[in-house]
Design an enzyme around this catalytic site. Structure first.
Site, mmCIF file in Angstrom:
data_model
loop_
_atom_site.group_PDB
_atom_site.id
_atom_site.type_symbol
_atom_site.label_atom_id
_atom_site.label_comp_id
_atom_site.label_asym_id
_atom_site.label_seq_id
_atom_site.Cartn_x
_atom_site.Cartn_y
_atom_site.Cartn_z
ATOM 1 N N ARG A 80 -15.549 -6.234 12.641
ATOM 2 C CA ARG A 80 -15.664 -5.074 11.745
ATOM 3 C C ARG A 80 -16.461 -3.981 12.459
ATOM 4 N NH1 ARG A 80 -19.602 -3.952 6.830
ATOM 5 N NH2 ARG A 80 -18.771 -1.895 6.356
ATOM 6 N N HIS A 124 -19.160 4.930 7.565
ATOM 7 C CA HIS A 124 -20.413 4.167 7.526
ATOM 8 C C HIS A 124 -21.542 5.165 7.797
ATOM 9 C CE1 HIS A 124 -22.074 -0.153 7.974
ATOM 10 N NE2 HIS A 124 -23.130 0.645 7.923
ATOM 11 N N GLU A 169 -21.002 0.918 1.517
ATOM 12 C CA GLU A 169 -22.159 1.109 0.649
ATOM 13 C C GLU A 169 -22.343 2.544 0.160
ATOM 14 O OE1 GLU A 169 -25.620 -0.600 2.491
ATOM 15 O OE2 GLU A 169 -24.722 -2.588 2.648
ATOM 16 N N ASN A 295 -21.603 -6.860 0.860
ATOM 17 C CA ASN A 295 -22.719 -6.885 1.795
ATOM 18 C C ASN A 295 -23.908 -7.462 1.042
ATOM 19 O OD1 ASN A 295 -20.976 -5.437 3.398
ATOM 20 N ND2 ASN A 295 -22.195 -3.558 3.459
ATOM 21 N N TYR A 297 -27.785 -9.502 1.394
ATOM 22 C CA TYR A 297 -28.895 -9.946 2.243
ATOM 23 C C TYR A 297 -29.948 -10.727 1.478
ATOM 24 C CZ TYR A 297 -26.987 -6.860 5.775
ATOM 25 O OH TYR A 297 -26.151 -6.280 6.701
ATOM 26 N N GLU A 353 -20.943 -8.180 5.253
ATOM 27 C CA GLU A 353 -22.226 -8.181 5.973
ATOM 28 C C GLU A 353 -23.131 -9.246 5.384
ATOM 29 O OE1 GLU A 353 -24.401 -4.473 6.136
ATOM 30 O OE2 GLU A 353 -22.593 -3.335 6.605
HETATM 31 C C1 FCB Z 1 -26.688 -2.499 5.363
HETATM 32 C C2 FCB Z 1 -25.953 -1.504 6.214
HETATM 33 C C3 FCB Z 1 -25.930 -1.850 7.681
HETATM 34 C C4 FCB Z 1 -27.237 -2.443 8.141
HETATM 35 C C5 FCB Z 1 -27.681 -3.548 7.235
HETATM 36 C C6 FCB Z 1 -28.952 -4.216 7.653
HETATM 37 O O1 FCB Z 1 -27.136 -1.873 4.204
HETATM 38 O O2 FCB Z 1 -24.630 -1.367 5.770
HETATM 39 O O3 FCB Z 1 -25.567 -0.692 8.381
HETATM 40 O O4 FCB Z 1 -28.176 -1.457 8.281
HETATM 41 O O5 FCB Z 1 -27.821 -3.065 5.923
#
Ligand code: FCB
Length: 460
Positions: A80, A124, A169, A295, A297, A353
């Protein structure tokens, strides 16, 4: 840690790695590239840590053949990347820069030659500065500009790229860029941010329509940043605060895309700042997509402030946190995926992500050991596996990121890569997590036939 601990995924599950143009390409003044809002933001004192810029980044613009070789060694099915709008249209609209198109053309060919499917993101966050000078995302004209840009890129790459993401995002682009001002272009107006969010969504809808027409084989999606909001306590106030945040950060984007409406509980809080919605806008935004890019985390623990508005809850002393200060919370990804299936029923989901920053250092032997990142991936991929077992239609997973890179306002201080980048020399050093991921992919493949790249993927 052995990659054999991870559950078996379906044979056609896509294993990938993700990046973004501004974060890796560098070559900011080469190949006819125009200025982006992130170039301008980086050049503004105090905006980015250490005064870091995207001038060189990982120099992917020149070193992509070496990096695609690394991808092949890793064994990923898909890569990607994003396309830098200012490389294609240096002034945002009008004059097309063929050299910019040529770069992505070569990259796509290189990937396909090595059996790696391209997943291209159109936006992006690196908006041409020339368009920001005309008002940026709050100006509705940008939707036409994005349509023109999409048309040009699809016309050049659409014979070989099947997987497209319109935006990455949009919440971050609108809220951090135009409300909080912590990302480019650094503006701070709620009305502008809401208008920006609406125009981002409209641009997404426009691009879906164009890609369907220009690329009949296209599989189109959008990547949203999503994570559970958990109330800090069971008090009504904390619960309402979590719902409030979920409205602004998730449902504000998910509802128009999947239901063709903005969430009523958010609209009532906007006073005079509601975005200008024209007839037909919501139909366009809710054009069916093929997949949702997730995405993810972490999660966020939310408490109510004195006026009821959401704020970050206390940290869990038992939990571990990454170098970003983000809680490691793999169950959140499982919870999120089940919720998305239950409430929005996307036809397909890719984890576009997932990853973690840690303070990686090179050992005496030059290698980089990152057991915390390996443990992170193992737990999160396991959560994805559990969601798949529950019937959530997740069809692929991309680590963020292939390479250490420019982490926006944090500059080069935060390392997310499974490949370490030694910035002074630009040397690439695969970390322990790279080898772990390579072994995981190989183990997943043991029982499956090789994934074939797209039928259209012959070199032109
Ligand atoms: C996301 C972004 C990516 C990167 C990660 C850690 O929000 O899409 O570009 O910065 O976080």
């Amino acid at each position: 840690m052995s990659s054999d601990n991870v559950t078996q995924f379906p044979a056609d599950f896509v294993w990938g790695a993700a990046t973004a143009s501004f974060q890796i390409e560098g070559a900011a003044h080469e190949g006819g590239r125009g200025e982006s809002i992130w170039d301008r933001f980086c050049a503004t004192p105090g905006k980015v840590r250490n005064g870091d810029t995207g001038e060189v980044a990982c120099d992917f613009y020149h070193r992509y053949p070496e990096d695609v070789e690394l991808m092949q060694e890793l064994g990923i099915d898909a890569f990607r990347f994003s396309i830098a709008w200012p490389r294609i249209l240096p002034d945002g609209r009008g004059r097309v820069n063929e050299e910019g198109l040529d770069f992505y053309d070569r990259l796509v060919d290189e990937l396909l030659e090595r059996g790696i499917r391209p997943f291209a993101t159109l936006y992006h966050w690196d908006l041409p500065q020339a368009l920001e000078d005309l008002g940026g995302w709050p100006n509705r004209d940008i939707v036409d500009a994005f349509g023109e840009y999409t048309e040009i890129v699809a016309g050049r790459l659409g014979d070989r790229v099947e997987h497209w993401l319109t935006l990455n995002e949009p919440r971050v682009a609108a809220w951090l860029g135009y409300l909080q001002g912590t990302h480019a272009p650094g503006r701070t107006s709620r009305a502008d941010a809401l208008a920006a969010s609406h125009h981002l969504l409209l641009a997404h809808g426009r691009a879906v329509e164009i890609l369907r027409r220009a690329v009949p084989a296209a599989t189109v999606g959008i990547a949203l940043d999503l994570h559970p909001f958990h109330p800090a306590s069971s008090s009504d106030g904390d619960r309402e605060a979590a719902t409030w945040l979920d409205g602004f950060e998730h449902r504000w984007f998910l509802d128009p895309i999947f239901r063709g409406e903005y969430p009523a509980d958010v609209l009532t809080r906007l006073d005079g700042d509601a975005p200008p919605v024209h007839d037909g806008d919501l139909e366009s935004i809710s054009a069916p997509i093929d997949f949702l890019g997730v995405n993810n985390y972490s999660r966020q623990v939310v408490a109510a402030g004195p006026d009821g508005s959401p704020r970050e809850g206390a940290r869990d002393p038992e939990a571990s946190y990454t170098d970003m200060g983000w809680e490691v919370y793999p169950d959140g990804l499982f919870e999120l995926l089940v919720r998305l299936r239950d409430e929005y029923a996307p036809p397909s989901i890719y984890i576009t992500e997932n990853g973690a920053a840690f303070t990686d250092v090179r050992g005496h032997d030059g290698s980089v050991r990152d057991p915390e990142r390996v443990a992170f991936f193992e737990a999160y991929i396991d959560a994805v596996g559990r969601a798949v077992a529950e019937g959530v239609p997740v069809h692929g997973y991309f680590v963020w990121s292939l390479l250490d890179n420019f982490e926006w306002t944090w500059g080069y201080g935060k390392r997310f890569g499974i490949v370490y980048v030694d910035y002074p020399t630009l040397e690439r050093v695969p970390k322990g997590s790279f080898y772990w991921y390579r072994d995981l992919i190989a183990a997943q493949r043991r029982d499956r036939p090789p994934v074939s790249v797209s039928p259209a993927s012959t070199r032109r």
